[in-house]
Design a protein around this motif. Structure first.
Motif, short mmCIF file in Angstrom:
data_model
loop_
_atom_site.label_atom_id
_atom_site.label_comp_id
_atom_site.label_asym_id
_atom_site.label_seq_id
_atom_site.Cartn_x
_atom_site.Cartn_y
_atom_site.Cartn_z
N GLU A 104 15.24 7.36 -0.15
CA GLU A 104 14.45 8.02 -1.18
C GLU A 104 12.98 7.68 -0.96
OE1 GLU A 104 14.99 4.40 -4.45
OE2 GLU A 104 16.04 6.30 -4.73
N LEU A 105 12.12 8.23 -1.80
CA LEU A 105 10.69 7.94 -1.66
C LEU A 105 10.42 6.47 -1.94
CD1 LEU A 105 7.80 10.13 -3.07
CD2 LEU A 105 7.70 7.64 -3.20
N VAL A 106 9.74 5.83 -1.01
CA VAL A 106 9.36 4.42 -1.15
C VAL A 106 7.85 4.32 -1.01
CG1 VAL A 106 9.52 2.10 -0.18
CG2 VAL A 106 11.56 3.56 -0.27
N GLU A 107 7.22 3.71 -1.99
CA GLU A 107 5.77 3.56 -1.95
C GLU A 107 5.40 2.23 -1.32
OE1 GLU A 107 1.94 3.57 -5.05
OE2 GLU A 107 3.97 3.99 -5.79
N ASP A 108 4.57 2.27 -0.30
CA ASP A 108 4.04 1.05 0.30
C ASP A 108 2.77 0.65 -0.46
OD1 ASP A 108 5.97 0.94 2.38
OD2 ASP A 108 4.86 2.49 3.46
N ASN A 109 2.41 -0.58 -0.33
CA ASN A 109 1.21 -1.07 -1.01
C ASN A 109 0.27 -1.65 0.03
OD1 ASN A 109 -0.61 -1.77 -3.00
ND2 ASN A 109 0.49 -3.63 -3.60
N TRP A 110 -0.23 -0.78 0.91
CA TRP A 110 -1.14 -1.24 1.95
C TRP A 110 -2.50 -1.57 1.35
CZ3 TRP A 110 -0.25 2.68 6.56
CH2 TRP A 110 1.05 2.46 7.07
N PRO A 111 -3.18 -2.58 1.88
CA PRO A 111 -4.46 -3.03 1.34
C PRO A 111 -5.62 -2.14 1.79
CG PRO A 111 -3.89 -4.39 3.20
CD PRO A 111 -2.72 -3.45 3.00
N LEU A 112 -5.53 -0.85 1.46
CA LEU A 112 -6.56 0.11 1.84
C LEU A 112 -7.06 0.84 0.59
CD1 LEU A 112 -4.88 1.61 5.03
CD2 LEU A 112 -6.71 -0.09 4.95
N GLU A 113 -8.36 1.02 0.52
CA GLU A 113 -8.97 1.61 -0.67
C GLU A 113 -8.71 3.10 -0.80
OE1 GLU A 113 -13.43 2.27 -2.64
OE2 GLU A 113 -13.19 1.19 -0.74
N LYS A 114 -8.62 3.81 0.33
CA LYS A 114 -8.58 5.27 0.31
C LYS A 114 -7.25 5.85 0.79
CE LYS A 114 -13.01 5.95 -0.76
NZ LYS A 114 -13.45 6.68 -1.97
N VAL A 115 -6.34 5.03 1.26
CA VAL A 115 -5.09 5.51 1.86
C VAL A 115 -3.90 5.07 1.04
CG1 VAL A 115 -3.61 5.49 3.91
CG2 VAL A 115 -6.12 5.42 4.17
N CYS A 116 -3.08 6.04 0.65
CA CYS A 116 -1.82 5.78 -0.01
C CYS A 116 -0.71 6.04 1.00
CB CYS A 116 -1.64 6.68 -1.23
SG CYS A 116 -0.01 6.55 -1.99
N ALA A 117 0.07 5.03 1.33
CA ALA A 117 1.14 5.15 2.31
C ALA A 117 2.50 5.13 1.61
CB ALA A 117 1.07 4.02 3.33
N ILE A 118 3.35 6.08 1.99
CA ILE A 118 4.71 6.13 1.45
C ILE A 118 5.69 6.35 2.59
CG2 ILE A 118 3.86 7.11 -0.71
CD1 ILE A 118 5.37 9.71 0.22
N GLN A 119 6.97 6.14 2.29
CA GLN A 119 8.04 6.44 3.24
C GLN A 119 8.97 7.49 2.64
OE1 GLN A 119 9.93 2.79 4.92
NE2 GLN A 119 8.37 1.69 3.74
N LEU A 120 9.41 8.42 3.48
CA LEU A 120 10.42 9.40 3.12
C LEU A 120 11.55 9.35 4.13
CD1 LEU A 120 8.35 12.60 2.13
CD2 LEU A 120 9.42 10.93 0.61
N PRO A 121 12.74 9.81 3.76
CA PRO A 121 13.87 9.81 4.70
C PRO A 121 13.58 10.62 5.96
CG PRO A 121 14.65 10.18 2.47
CD PRO A 121 13.15 10.26 2.41
N SER A 122 14.01 10.10 7.11
CA SER A 122 13.75 10.78 8.37
C SER A 122 14.80 11.84 8.71
CB SER A 122 13.67 9.76 9.51
OG SER A 122 14.89 9.02 9.60
#
Length: 210
Positions: free
Chosen positions: A168-186
């Protein structure tokens, strides 16, 4: 940057590859009023996209750098830009082009130049821009943030989607001010995640559809 910080209204939204997934999902969710430079190209390495943006597209799809690979299905010729390691699968139609001659190069070149001019105009004039990229690691994302900070005049955000073994959708919490990183099923990533993309983009809007 968290997903909730991505929500809101943008003056422009562009896909930055790596395949056509970003462009397709933007179109499906009524967030793609015009074509971007990289919408239908294969751009596997985000580091090469970073280099392209840093160079302001200089050398992109220049004829001396092009190499015909073969056929992309029955309709198109597959062409590599060896300078940036990108591949065009949807620009050179069979008939006008062959494995030995790119007869429609001038036409394709004009199309890309038009899209480049629009992109550069938008990054210089828009108050808020969203970029969507599929596939990239933290280091590449950090470099993308740096490159875009030097290119975009006003505010921007980046949605970076990596396709992994998650269910399912997984939200990463990368230490970047402008980038939101997530994971979706491949699994079946072109079609199986439509509902997840709809949920992901439902609170994102575009202010001036052209």
């Amino acid at each position: 940057m968290r997903l909730q910080d991505l929500y809101g209204t943008y003056d422009a939204i562009f896909s930055l590859g790596d395949l056509c997934i970003g462009s397709l999902k933007l179109r499906q969710n009524n967030l793609r009023p015009y074509a971007g430079v990289l919408d239908w190209m294969a751009t596997p390495e985000l580091s090469d996209v970073n280099r392209l943006l840093k160079n302001r597209f200089i050398g992109f799809m220049d004829l001396p750098n092009l190499r015909v690979i073969g056929y992309a299905g029955e309709k198109y010729i597959c062409v590599s830009d060896d300078a940036y390691h990108f591949v065009s699968n949807h620009d050179f139609e069979v008939g006008k082009n062959s494995l030995s001659h790119l007869g429609s190069y001038a036409e394709v070149r004009e199309k890309f130049d038009r899209r480049i001019r629009r992109f550069l105009e938008k990054v210089n004039s828009c108050q808020r821009i969203l970029f969507i990229r599929t596939e990239g690691d933290l280091g590449e994302a950090k470099e993308l943030e740096k490159v875009l900070s030097g290119l975009v005049k006003n505010d921007f955000r980046v949605l970076l989607v990596n396709h992994t073994s998650v269910k399912e959708l997984v939200e990463d919490n990368w230490p970047l001010e402008k980038v939101c990183a997530i994971q979706l099923p491949s699994d079946n990533k072109f079609t199986a995640n439509d509902s997840l993309w709809a949920e992901l983009l439902k609170d994102i809007h575009i202010s001036n559809k052209e």
